[in-house]
Motif scaffolding. Structure first.
Motif, PDB file in Angstrom:
ATOM      1  N   ARG A 266     -41.809  47.610  19.201  1.00 46.20           N
ATOM      2  CA  ARG A 266     -42.103  48.727  20.096  1.00 46.20           C
ATOM      3  C   ARG A 266     -40.859  49.581  20.342  1.00 46.20           C
ATOM      4  NH1 ARG A 266     -44.537  44.414  22.274  1.00 46.20           N
ATOM      5  NH2 ARG A 266     -43.246  44.202  24.139  1.00 46.20           N
ATOM      6  N   HIS A 267     -39.724  48.909  20.413  1.00 49.72           N
ATOM      7  CA  HIS A 267     -38.482  49.641  20.615  1.00 49.72           C
ATOM      8  C   HIS A 267     -38.195  50.555  19.428  1.00 49.72           C
ATOM      9  CE1 HIS A 267     -34.488  50.564  21.950  1.00 49.72           C
ATOM     10  NE2 HIS A 267     -33.940  50.016  20.888  1.00 49.72           N
ATOM     11  N   ALA A 268     -38.459  50.052  18.232  1.00 47.31           N
ATOM     12  CA  ALA A 268     -38.228  50.849  17.024  1.00 47.31           C
ATOM     13  C   ALA A 268     -39.131  52.082  17.011  1.00 47.31           C
ATOM     14  CB  ALA A 268     -38.471  49.999  15.782  1.00 47.31           C
ATOM     15  N   ILE A 269     -40.366  51.917  17.462  1.00 46.49           N
ATOM     16  CA  ILE A 269     -41.286  53.065  17.525  1.00 46.49           C
ATOM     17  C   ILE A 269     -40.725  54.122  18.478  1.00 46.49           C
ATOM     18  CG2 ILE A 269     -43.604  53.812  18.203  1.00 46.49           C
ATOM     19  CD1 ILE A 269     -44.532  50.955  17.425  1.00 46.49           C
ATOM     20  N   GLN A 270     -40.218  53.673  19.622  1.00 45.50           N
ATOM     21  CA  GLN A 270     -39.644  54.608  20.594  1.00 45.50           C
ATOM     22  C   GLN A 270     -38.408  55.307  20.012  1.00 45.50           C
ATOM     23  OE1 GLN A 270     -40.923  55.429  23.654  1.00 45.50           O
ATOM     24  NE2 GLN A 270     -39.338  56.998  23.673  1.00 45.50           N
ATOM     25  N   PHE A 271     -37.625  54.549  19.259  1.00 47.09           N
ATOM     26  CA  PHE A 271     -36.409  55.115  18.664  1.00 47.09           C
ATOM     27  C   PHE A 271     -36.782  56.220  17.672  1.00 47.09           C
ATOM     28  CE2 PHE A 271     -32.658  55.149  15.874  1.00 47.09           C
ATOM     29  CZ  PHE A 271     -31.651  55.219  16.819  1.00 47.09           C
ATOM     30  N   GLN A 285     -47.265  61.969  14.727  1.00 46.16           N
ATOM     31  CA  GLN A 285     -48.568  61.308  14.597  1.00 46.16           C
ATOM     32  C   GLN A 285     -48.390  59.808  14.389  1.00 46.16           C
ATOM     33  OE1 GLN A 285     -51.973  62.840  14.552  1.00 46.16           O
ATOM     34  NE2 GLN A 285     -52.149  60.677  15.052  1.00 46.16           N
ATOM     35  N   TRP A 286     -47.390  59.433  13.563  1.00 47.80           N
ATOM     36  CA  TRP A 286     -47.138  58.007  13.300  1.00 47.80           C
ATOM     37  C   TRP A 286     -46.761  57.276  14.578  1.00 47.80           C
ATOM     38  CZ3 TRP A 286     -43.001  54.661  13.789  1.00 47.80           C
ATOM     39  CH2 TRP A 286     -43.127  53.432  13.156  1.00 47.80           C
ATOM     40  N   THR A 287     -45.835  57.823  15.361  1.00 44.53           N
ATOM     41  CA  THR A 287     -45.405  57.138  16.583  1.00 44.53           C
ATOM     42  C   THR A 287     -46.561  57.035  17.568  1.00 44.53           C
ATOM     43  OG1 THR A 287     -44.551  59.242  17.436  1.00 44.53           O
ATOM     44  CG2 THR A 287     -42.978  57.769  16.395  1.00 44.53           C
ATOM     45  N   SER A 288     -47.369  58.075  17.675  1.00 44.80           N
ATOM     46  CA  SER A 288     -48.521  58.045  18.588  1.00 44.80           C
ATOM     47  C   SER A 288     -49.511  56.966  18.176  1.00 44.80           C
ATOM     48  CB  SER A 288     -49.203  59.410  18.605  1.00 44.80           C
ATOM     49  OG  SER A 288     -50.371  59.370  19.385  1.00 44.80           O
ATOM     50  N   ASN A 289     -49.844  56.931  16.888  1.00 48.46           N
ATOM     51  CA  ASN A 289     -50.802  55.935  16.396  1.00 48.46           C
ATOM     52  C   ASN A 289     -50.273  54.516  16.550  1.00 48.46           C
ATOM     53  OD1 ASN A 289     -52.545  57.942  15.743  1.00 48.46           O
ATOM     54  ND2 ASN A 289     -52.259  57.809  13.530  1.00 48.46           N
ATOM     55  N   MET A 290     -48.986  54.322  16.235  1.00 50.65           N
ATOM     56  CA  MET A 290     -48.418  52.977  16.302  1.00 50.65           C
ATOM     57  C   MET A 290     -48.326  52.483  17.741  1.00 50.65           C
ATOM     58  SD  MET A 290     -48.220  52.192  13.223  1.00 50.65           S
ATOM     59  CE  MET A 290     -47.329  50.654  13.211  1.00 50.65           C
ATOM     60  N   GLN A 291     -48.002  53.351  18.678  1.00 53.54           N
ATOM     61  CA  GLN A 291     -47.956  52.947  20.079  1.00 53.54           C
ATOM     62  C   GLN A 291     -49.342  52.535  20.561  1.00 53.54           C
ATOM     63  OE1 GLN A 291     -45.987  56.384  21.837  1.00 53.54           O
ATOM     64  NE2 GLN A 291     -44.189  55.154  22.268  1.00 53.54           N
ATOM     65  N   GLN A 292     -50.366  53.282  20.149  1.00 52.30           N
ATOM     66  CA  GLN A 292     -51.735  52.920  20.531  1.00 52.30           C
ATOM     67  C   GLN A 292     -52.139  51.615  19.869  1.00 52.30           C
ATOM     68  OE1 GLN A 292     -53.728  54.505  22.824  1.00 52.30           O
ATOM     69  NE2 GLN A 292     -54.916  52.631  22.561  1.00 52.30           N
ATOM     70  N   TYR A 293     -51.738  51.444  18.609  1.00 60.82           N
ATOM     71  CA  TYR A 293     -52.051  50.224  17.865  1.00 60.82           C
ATOM     72  C   TYR A 293     -51.442  49.007  18.549  1.00 60.82           C
ATOM     73  CZ  TYR A 293     -51.635  46.831  14.043  1.00 60.82           C
ATOM     74  OH  TYR A 293     -51.669  45.711  13.280  1.00 60.82           O
ATOM     75  N   VAL A 294     -50.169  49.113  18.951  1.00 62.22           N
ATOM     76  CA  VAL A 294     -49.495  48.003  19.635  1.00 62.22           C
ATOM     77  C   VAL A 294     -50.187  47.707  20.957  1.00 62.22           C
ATOM     78  CG1 VAL A 294     -47.366  47.296  20.781  1.00 62.22           C
ATOM     79  CG2 VAL A 294     -47.273  48.389  18.548  1.00 62.22           C
ATOM     80  N   THR A 295     -50.509  48.751  21.703  1.00 64.25           N
ATOM     81  CA  THR A 295     -51.174  48.568  23.000  1.00 64.25           C
ATOM     82  C   THR A 295     -52.502  47.835  22.823  1.00 64.25           C
ATOM     83  OG1 THR A 295     -50.160  50.585  23.846  1.00 64.25           O
ATOM     84  CG2 THR A 295     -52.081  49.754  25.029  1.00 64.25           C
ATOM     85  N   ASP A 296     -53.306  48.283  21.848  1.00 61.94           N
ATOM     86  CA  ASP A 296     -54.600  47.643  21.597  1.00 61.94           C
ATOM     87  C   ASP A 296     -54.431  46.196  21.162  1.00 61.94           C
ATOM     88  OD1 ASP A 296     -55.763  50.033  22.191  1.00 61.94           O
ATOM     89  OD2 ASP A 296     -56.132  50.617  20.103  1.00 61.94           O
ATOM     90  N   ASP A 297     -53.507  45.962  20.241  1.00 63.14           N
ATOM     91  CA  ASP A 297     -53.321  44.628  19.687  1.00 63.14           C
ATOM     92  C   ASP A 297     -52.852  43.646  20.757  1.00 63.14           C
ATOM     93  OD1 ASP A 297     -53.978  43.849  17.086  1.00 63.14           O
ATOM     94  OD2 ASP A 297     -51.924  43.237  16.704  1.00 63.14           O
ATOM     95  N   ILE A 298     -51.887  44.086  21.573  1.00 57.47           N
ATOM     96  CA  ILE A 298     -51.354  43.210  22.612  1.00 57.47           C
ATOM     97  C   ILE A 298     -52.399  42.973  23.702  1.00 57.47           C
ATOM     98  CG2 ILE A 298     -49.625  43.038  24.448  1.00 57.47           C
ATOM     99  CD1 ILE A 298     -47.685  44.404  22.548  1.00 57.47           C
ATOM    100  N   TYR A 299     -53.236  43.987  23.955  1.00 55.42           N
ATOM    101  CA  TYR A 299     -54.284  43.818  24.963  1.00 55.42           C
ATOM    102  C   TYR A 299     -55.219  42.670  24.576  1.00 55.42           C
ATOM    103  CZ  TYR A 299     -58.359  44.706  27.846  1.00 55.42           C
ATOM    104  OH  TYR A 299     -59.407  44.551  28.717  1.00 55.42           O
ATOM    105  N   TYR A 300     -55.545  42.595  23.275  1.00 53.85           N
ATOM    106  CA  TYR A 300     -56.482  41.573  22.831  1.00 53.85           C
ATOM    107  C   TYR A 300     -55.820  40.218  22.548  1.00 53.85           C
ATOM    108  CZ  TYR A 300     -60.108  45.093  22.476  1.00 53.85           C
ATOM    109  OH  TYR A 300     -61.023  46.065  22.773  1.00 53.85           O
ATOM    110  N   PHE A 301     -54.584  40.240  22.035  1.00 54.42           N
ATOM    111  CA  PHE A 301     -53.984  38.993  21.569  1.00 54.42           C
ATOM    112  C   PHE A 301     -52.794  38.531  22.401  1.00 54.42           C
ATOM    113  CE2 PHE A 301     -55.791  41.092  17.789  1.00 54.42           C
ATOM    114  CZ  PHE A 301     -56.774  40.167  17.519  1.00 54.42           C
ATOM    115  N   GLY A 302     -52.227  39.387  23.211  1.00 53.05           N
ATOM    116  CA  GLY A 302     -51.036  39.011  23.971  1.00 53.05           C
ATOM    117  C   GLY A 302     -49.786  39.091  23.113  1.00 53.05           C
TER     118      GLY A 302
END
Length: 426
Positions: A266-271, A285-302
């Motif tokens: 996540r830090h790398a995405i922010q960088f 677009q890549w950073t936006s999609n990846m941040q949403q992807y991380v949020t979704d993935d962590i929401y479901y799997f921790g």
């Protein structure tokens, strides 16, 4: 009379390779009485050529070496073909036949070590490679092969030793630096990792050093060394002054090769987001999609590796997270200052390299949707198509659904408003 169609001098004279000078002479005179120059000129010339070569001791020695060389080459070419077809055991047999002709043949010994490596016979490979090293001690390829063999045997100190020797011979070899860093990491030699990076990354930093800097940054975040993280980011920002697209694409490739369960992801995405201050739409677009992807993935799997559940980028770590990691995560959730001049974005052909990944979906969800459709429709082909469509077009699909949901919400609101207005005036 039979035509002589061979170029092997011993076969032409019908003698063995161990024939004496007298035997060669007798064979020659016997043949020239049969194949006379007047009636069989071509055959006579071949017989004369063979006799001239074999009757002279120096020419015969040179010819014998040539025959040996050709025989070995035939065997080694066949061994190469067998290795390409993954017939390793048969290839090793051919190589050993070549070595029976010339036990000191360098290429045959190297190929034998390669065959042993492919066949999982790492101890035998090491023995062959050590014998080679005694003959040619400064061959970097042999040292790297020894490193690889010891890695396979999980003997990391020995692997590091040979990697260090190879690096001393090729100090600018970035791939060796990365291999050695990985060995140090596996062997838990953390200080040696950063000493290696320090010795290798000396000013002036050039674009060729980018993979090493990203690797240093990766390890610094993984081992919670804040000062090393900053050093790596300073180097990345310095490179980005003149090579911004290359640096961003290098980070993107590294991020996509690593687990999203690690907070450094996540830090790398922010960088990347902060480096892209000049508004390249593909990177945005890549950073936006990846941040949403991380949020979704962590929401479901921790956040499995660090015990955080449903932690978003910029959120607070859970109570179970060790104090040092809490500090690091809170640090990484903040905006990262980037020392740079402001740029106006201009379309770059390099940016097109990230377009194809900007709209990709999660592999997990692609597989899950594929299985669901395959089971429900009893069609494996349809399941595969659904999985591929989701993986490559998830971003577009999400955008379409978002648009449709937005339109639906607006329609409902409009209906309610119209209903209220009608009730008021009726």
């Amino acid at each position: 009379m039979m035509k002589i169609d061979t170029k092997n001098y011993y076969t032409i004279l019908n003698v063995s390779q161990e024939a004496t000078e007298d035997e060669i002479k007798k064979a020659f005179y016997k043949l020239v009485r049969i194949y006379t120059n007047e009636q069989h000129h071509e055959e006579y010339q071949l017989i004369r050529e063979a006799y001239n070569a074999l009757s002279n001791s120096e020419q015969r020695r040179a010819y014998d070496e040539q025959i040996i060389h050709e025989d070995i080459n035939i065997l080694l070419n066949e061994a190469d073909r067998l290795l390409e077809n993954e017939q390793t055991a048969n290839a090793i047999v051919k190589i050993k036949q070549a070595l029976a002709i010339n036990p000191k043949h360098l290429n045959a010994r190297k190929l034998l070590a390669q065959g042993y490596m492919r066949n999982g016979q790492f101890e035998q490979a090491i023995q062959v490679l050590k014998d080679l090293q005694s003959d040619i001690p400064n061959d970097v390829g042999i040292l790297i092969s020894l490193m690889d063999a010891y890695i396979e045997l999980q003997r990391y100190k020995d692997a590091a030793n040979y990697a260090e020797q190879a690096l001393s011979l090729e100090p600018t070899n970035d791939f060796l630096v990365m291999d050695l860093a990985r060995i140090y990491s596996i062997d838990n030699r953390i200080k040696d990792i950063f000493t290696l990076f320090k010795n290798h990354l000396k000013d002036p930093i050039v674009l060729r050093n980018l993979p090493i800097i990203i690797m240093m940054w990766d390890y610094a975040m993984y081992y919670n060394y804040e000062n090393k993280v900053k050093q790596a980011e300073d180097k990345l920002q310095h490179l980005a002054i003149e090579n911004r697209d290359d640096v961003i694409i290098g980070i993107i490739r590294h991020v996509e090769d690593h687990s999203e369960k690690w907070f450094g992801f996540r830090h790398a995405i922010q960088f990347v987001k902060n480096l892209n201050n000049y508004g390249n739409p593909d990177f945005a677009q890549w950073t936006s999609n990846m941040q949403q992807y991380v949020t979704d993935d962590i929401y479901y799997f921790g956040d499995i590796d660090y015990g955080d559940f449903a932690i978003k980028h910029g959120g607070k770590p859970s109570k179970n997270t060790p104090p040092k990691q809490v500090k690091m995560q809170e640090t990484f959730s903040q905006q990262i200052p980037v020392k740079q001049e402001q740029h106006t974005y201009q379309s770059s052909p390099v940016s097109a390299q990230v377009r194809e990944v900007a709209f990709r979906g999660s592999v997990f969800w692609a597989i899950l949707f594929g299985i669901i459709f395959a089971v429900s429709t009893e069609s494996i082909g349809l399941g595969v198509i659904v999985a591929l469509v989701w993986y490559f077009l998830a971003g577009y699909i999400k955008n379409i659904f978002s648009f449709l949901i937005g339109c639906g919400c607006l329609l409902i609101i409009a209906t309610l408003v119209i209903g209220v207005i009608i009730n008021i005036f009726s």
